[in-house]
Write an enzyme that holds these catalytic residues in place. Structure first.
Site, short mmCIF file in Angstrom:
data_model
loop_
_atom_site.label_atom_id
_atom_site.label_comp_id
_atom_site.label_asym_id
_atom_site.label_seq_id
_atom_site.Cartn_x
_atom_site.Cartn_y
_atom_site.Cartn_z
N GLU A 144 0.85 -1.19 0.00
CA GLU A 144 0.00 0.00 0.00
C GLU A 144 0.88 1.24 0.00
OE1 GLU A 144 -2.52 2.64 -0.29
OE2 GLU A 144 -3.50 0.69 -0.01
N ASP A 157 -9.55 0.62 -7.36
CA ASP A 157 -10.14 1.73 -8.12
C ASP A 157 -10.47 1.24 -9.53
OD1 ASP A 157 -10.66 4.11 -9.53
OD2 ASP A 157 -9.30 5.25 -8.26
N THR A 209 -13.26 -7.42 3.27
CA THR A 209 -12.51 -6.18 3.43
C THR A 209 -13.44 -5.13 4.05
OG1 THR A 209 -13.11 -5.09 1.34
CG2 THR A 209 -11.35 -6.75 1.25
N GLU A 256 -15.95 -4.22 1.44
CA GLU A 256 -16.89 -5.31 1.23
C GLU A 256 -17.99 -5.31 2.30
OE1 GLU A 256 -16.76 -10.17 0.50
OE2 GLU A 256 -14.91 -9.02 0.80
#
Length: 212
Positions: free
Chosen positions: A69, A118, A191, A194
């Site tokens: 990340e 994205d 997640t 989610e």
């Protein structure tokens, strides 16, 4: 979406070098040494706040996980999750996925997870989609032979694009689900996104794509 800056996040990440691995280029080919074992290594690109990999690391203690990340104001939350869980099989890279082959040796990784990335809906941004052919080439390089990508999204257009991209690349599609939460797929770890989308009744799409 604008990311909120977290004051002191960069400094905090640097204070935990055994979790947030620094100088990633020098770790290439040495990830089993970092974990201290020869367990399989799974990575998540765009790991966000780390809920998915925290859950996976608890469910599968004999698998090593690395979350990649680039935003320090986001990955700081993943660091906090790891500290709370005490997991030793979960590390973080505060790096850009575009440079993935600089951090991992050919065949060093066993699986790649892409979750709620994205969608980059505009045609001119196609190459930024993490399931674009350019990224697939990169994943194939770091994955072992016949390695897999596990992909989840709430975006139907991105899912359809990704299925086409995987197929065009010659990958084998397995366990394709057009409604994950109403399927018989077991062991799903959600997640943050989610959970949010599923509470709203939105459909979650999922598939596994394997390199030949």
């Amino acid at each position: 979406m604008r990311l909120r800056n977290k004051p002191g996040a960069t400094e905090e990440l640097l204070q935990h070098p055994t979790i947030v691995i620094q100088n990633a280029e020098t770790r290439k080919g040495k990830w089993h040494e970092i974990f201290g074992n020869n367990h399989p290594i799974h990575i998540e690109v765009g790991t966000g706040k780390g809920q998915f990999l925290t859950g996976m690391s608890e469910l599968h203690p004999t698998i090593n996980y690395i979350g990649v990340e680039k935003y320090d104001s986001v990955i700081i939350s993943a660091l906090e999750r790891i500290q709370e869980s005490g997991r030793q099989n979960f590390k973080l890279l505060n790096e850009d996925v575009n440079n993935l082959t600089s951090y991992f040796l050919t065949g060093e990784i066993d699986r790649v997870y892409i979750n709620f990335t994205d969608p980059w809906p505009k045609n001119r941004h196609e190459k930024r989609r993490l399931t674009h052919e350019g990224f697939l080439k990169m994943y194939e390089e770091v994955l072992k032979k016949n390695g897999e990508i596990h992909f989840k999204t709430d975006n139907q257009a991105l899912f359809e694009y990704s299925l086409h991209s995987f197929s065009k690349y010659g990958m084998i599609l397995n366990n394709v689900s057009l409604d994950l939460h109403n399927s018989d797929i077991e062991g799903n770890i959600m997640t943050e996104y989610e959970e949010k989308f599923s509470r709203k009744g939105m459909r979650i799409y999922r598939c596994e794509a394997q390199f030949r």
